[in-house]
Enzyme design. Structure first.
Site, PDB file in Angstrom:
ATOM      1  N   THR A  13      33.889  24.668  35.115  1.00  0.00           N
ATOM      2  CA  THR A  13      32.689  24.455  35.927  1.00  0.00           C
ATOM      3  C   THR A  13      31.559  25.403  35.530  1.00  0.00           C
ATOM      4  OG1 THR A  13      33.615  25.924  37.621  1.00  0.00           O
ATOM      5  CG2 THR A  13      33.972  23.569  37.911  1.00  0.00           C
ATOM      6  N   VAL A  33      12.162  33.791  24.131  1.00  0.00           N
ATOM      7  CA  VAL A  33      12.813  34.504  23.017  1.00  0.00           C
ATOM      8  C   VAL A  33      12.256  34.142  21.649  1.00  0.00           C
ATOM      9  CG1 VAL A  33      14.937  34.746  24.348  1.00  0.00           C
ATOM     10  CG2 VAL A  33      14.702  32.809  22.778  1.00  0.00           C
ATOM     11  N   LYS A 105      35.456  39.431  35.502  1.00  0.00           N
ATOM     12  CA  LYS A 105      35.574  40.673  36.276  1.00  0.00           C
ATOM     13  C   LYS A 105      36.924  41.338  36.068  1.00  0.00           C
ATOM     14  CE  LYS A 105      37.090  38.144  40.357  1.00  0.00           C
ATOM     15  NZ  LYS A 105      36.947  36.823  39.733  1.00  0.00           N
ATOM     16  N   GLU A 129      26.799  40.590  33.626  1.00  0.00           N
ATOM     17  CA  GLU A 129      26.154  40.457  34.935  1.00  0.00           C
ATOM     18  C   GLU A 129      26.918  39.513  35.859  1.00  0.00           C
ATOM     19  OE1 GLU A 129      24.287  41.438  37.766  1.00  0.00           O
ATOM     20  OE2 GLU A 129      22.922  41.974  36.144  1.00  0.00           O
ATOM     21  N   VAL A 132      30.184  40.190  38.689  1.00  0.00           N
ATOM     22  CA  VAL A 132      30.115  40.675  40.069  1.00  0.00           C
ATOM     23  C   VAL A 132      28.990  39.957  40.809  1.00  0.00           C
ATOM     24  CG1 VAL A 132      29.760  42.679  41.559  1.00  0.00           C
ATOM     25  CG2 VAL A 132      30.955  42.967  39.385  1.00  0.00           C
ATOM     26  N   ILE A 136      23.586  37.265  41.982  1.00  0.00           N
ATOM     27  CA  ILE A 136      22.813  38.460  42.338  1.00  0.00           C
ATOM     28  C   ILE A 136      22.752  39.376  41.117  1.00  0.00           C
ATOM     29  CG2 ILE A 136      22.604  40.421  43.909  1.00  0.00           C
ATOM     30  CD1 ILE A 136      24.476  38.936  45.847  1.00  0.00           C
ATOM     31  N   GLY A 187      37.745  24.236  48.952  1.00  0.00           N
ATOM     32  CA  GLY A 187      37.665  24.789  47.609  1.00  0.00           C
ATOM     33  C   GLY A 187      37.131  26.209  47.551  1.00  0.00           C
ATOM     34  N   ASP A 201      40.458  40.978  44.396  1.00  0.00           N
ATOM     35  CA  ASP A 201      39.242  40.513  43.716  1.00  0.00           C
ATOM     36  C   ASP A 201      38.082  41.465  43.997  1.00  0.00           C
ATOM     37  OD1 ASP A 201      37.544  38.096  42.508  1.00  0.00           O
ATOM     38  OD2 ASP A 201      36.553  38.724  44.356  1.00  0.00           O
ATOM     39  N   LYS A 205      35.759  44.152  41.441  1.00  0.00           N
ATOM     40  CA  LYS A 205      34.297  44.187  41.407  1.00  0.00           C
ATOM     41  C   LYS A 205      33.764  45.575  41.756  1.00  0.00           C
ATOM     42  CE  LYS A 205      34.013  39.283  42.532  1.00  0.00           C
ATOM     43  NZ  LYS A 205      33.821  38.280  43.604  1.00  0.00           N
TER      44      LYS A 205
END
Length: 428
Positions: A13, A33, A105, A129, A132, A136, A187, A201, A205
């Protein structure tokens, strides 16, 4: 303009989301770029599997060497997850001078130091990035936005599954098991939810965020972890009566060069911004000596938010390529890690006790707190119609963790206390 060619490890996904963004936003990316960005090859487990994204069959492979040994591929984006063979693929890619963007992670929490050291040796970028808090941009903020400040505390909701469960329990008065089942059906939770609900988990992080925030190599075993499986709807209701919401918080603090990190269900004052973060959303609160308090809020997971962070990292790598500065902006911890002892860690506590409903019990209990130098902020005692025992709720002032353990151990031997029902950290 010569295109920048990318190898993609994984087409689930998130991987499909990366392909969609790169294709849909190609014009914008080129403006940023100065070159086209092309997904040159994608590694999958089964080339013949039906997918909801159209891909040129010649660009799909089951052989990782088609990406790792391809001299035309400049950047490898890893979204397959897991530790092995993923780690080997990344290290092999770095050995061949390829830059890495990953959302992994688990890998970065356990082996981040090895991977970043290899990248430094090869003059390559490693950006992560998306590992975590999904969409954000907290990692880039910690590295760049706080580069002139000193971070003293990072506190946040970094697992959407547990936040969804606790939010539903709070808003609907539902039981943990019922909400977990619903989260699995939607889900939000895996069929085996252990990693989420036991706090593992979130611990991974916070390992990453603490390493970045405190400039020291923090290991997963440095994090004290407690999940949400023992949180009851009664605990949540008692908290609400006293002006608190229960959240699974990651809390990392640094004082006097010493660090403490924990994951635990925490009573958060309803006036604190984290108390109003509900559903699958994440939020990270960062305290800086100069800037004070800041909060970063947004979707903590999902294909497109995560893919957005990955493509942002991809753009950063390409910009570095154009400037010839790859490998120069990688984060390198430069502080010696020193973890706090139990005698150095202090915080407020919420304690719910089931006790004998008779005179003198409260005096005995408060005497135990005094014996171990724990002062009390508030004490509430009332009968419970569904419980023949009386219930006492106590909130302490900041207490040393080792002293609180002695108090609780003492309570276990007292005949007048039938059960230590709940113990939570208090924040805000």
């Amino acid at each position: 303009m010569k295109p920048i060619k990318v190898g993609l490890l994984g087409l689930g996904t998130v991987g499909s989301g990366v392909v969609r963004i790169v294709e849909k936003h190609q014009e914008d990316l080129q403006r940023q770029v100065g070159s086209p960005i092309v997904i040159e090859m994608v590694l999958v487990q089964d080339r013949n599997k039906a997918r909801d994204i159209a891909m040129d069959a010649s660009k799909i492979t089951e052989n990782p060497e088609d990406i790792i040994n391809n001299p035309e591929i400049d950047i490898v984006v890893e979204v397959m997850g897991g530790i092995e063979p993923t780690k080997s693929y990344i290290l092999d890619s770095l050995s061949r001078g390829k830059h890495i963007v990953t959302a992994n992670k688990d890998l970065m929490a356990l082996h981040g130091a090895e991977i970043t050291d290899k990248a430094a040796e090869m003059g390559c970028d490693v950006f992560y990035e998306a590992s975590v808090a999904g969409g954000i941009p907290i990692i880039r903020t910690l590295i760049e936005g706080f580069s002139s400040d000193r971070i003293t505390k990072i506190m946040g909701i970094v697992n959407g599954t547990t936040n969804y469960i606790l939010s539903k329990m709070s808003m609907e008065g539902a039981a943990y098991a019922d909400v977990l089942k619903e989260a699995q059906q939607l889900g939000y939770a895996e069929s085996n939810p252990t990693s989420d609900v036991e706090g593992l988990d979130a611990a991974r992080k916070m390992t990453i965020l603490s390493t970045l925030g405190f400039h020291a190599h923090v290991a997963l075993q440095d994090v004290a972890v407690k999940g949400i499986t023992q949180v009851t709807k009664e605990d949540i209701q008692y908290g609400k009566q006293l002006g608190y919401e229960i959240k699974l918080l990651g809390i990392a603090e640094q004082h006097d060069e010493s660090i403490s990190i924990s994951i635990q269900p925490t009573m958060v004052k309803t006036s604190h911004p984290l108390a109003s973060v509900n559903g699958v959303f994440n939020a990270v609160y960062v305290y800086g000596e100069a800037v004070g308090e800041t909060m970063f809020y947004g979707p903590g997971a999902g294909a497109m938010p995560t893919a957005t962070s990955i493509v942002a990292d991809l753009v950063a790598v390409v910009k570095n390529l154009k400037l010839g500065v790859n490998g120069q902006k990688n984060f390198a911890p430069n502080q010696v890690k020193k973890m706090k002892t139990e005698e150095q860690i202090t915080y407020k506590n919420f304690i719910l006790l089931h006790v004998e409903d008779k005179a003198g019990v409260l005096a005995q209990i408060t005497q135990v707190f005094a014996e171990y130098n724990v002062s009390l902020e508030s004490v509430i005692q009332h009968p419970n119609r569904s419980n023949p025992k009386a219930e006492i709720i106590i909130i302490t002032h900041d207490a040393v963790r080792s002293d609180m353990k002695k108090v609780l151990h003492h309570f276990e031997s007292m005949d007048v206390i039938s059960k230590i029902k709940s113990v939570y950290r208090v924040e805000g």
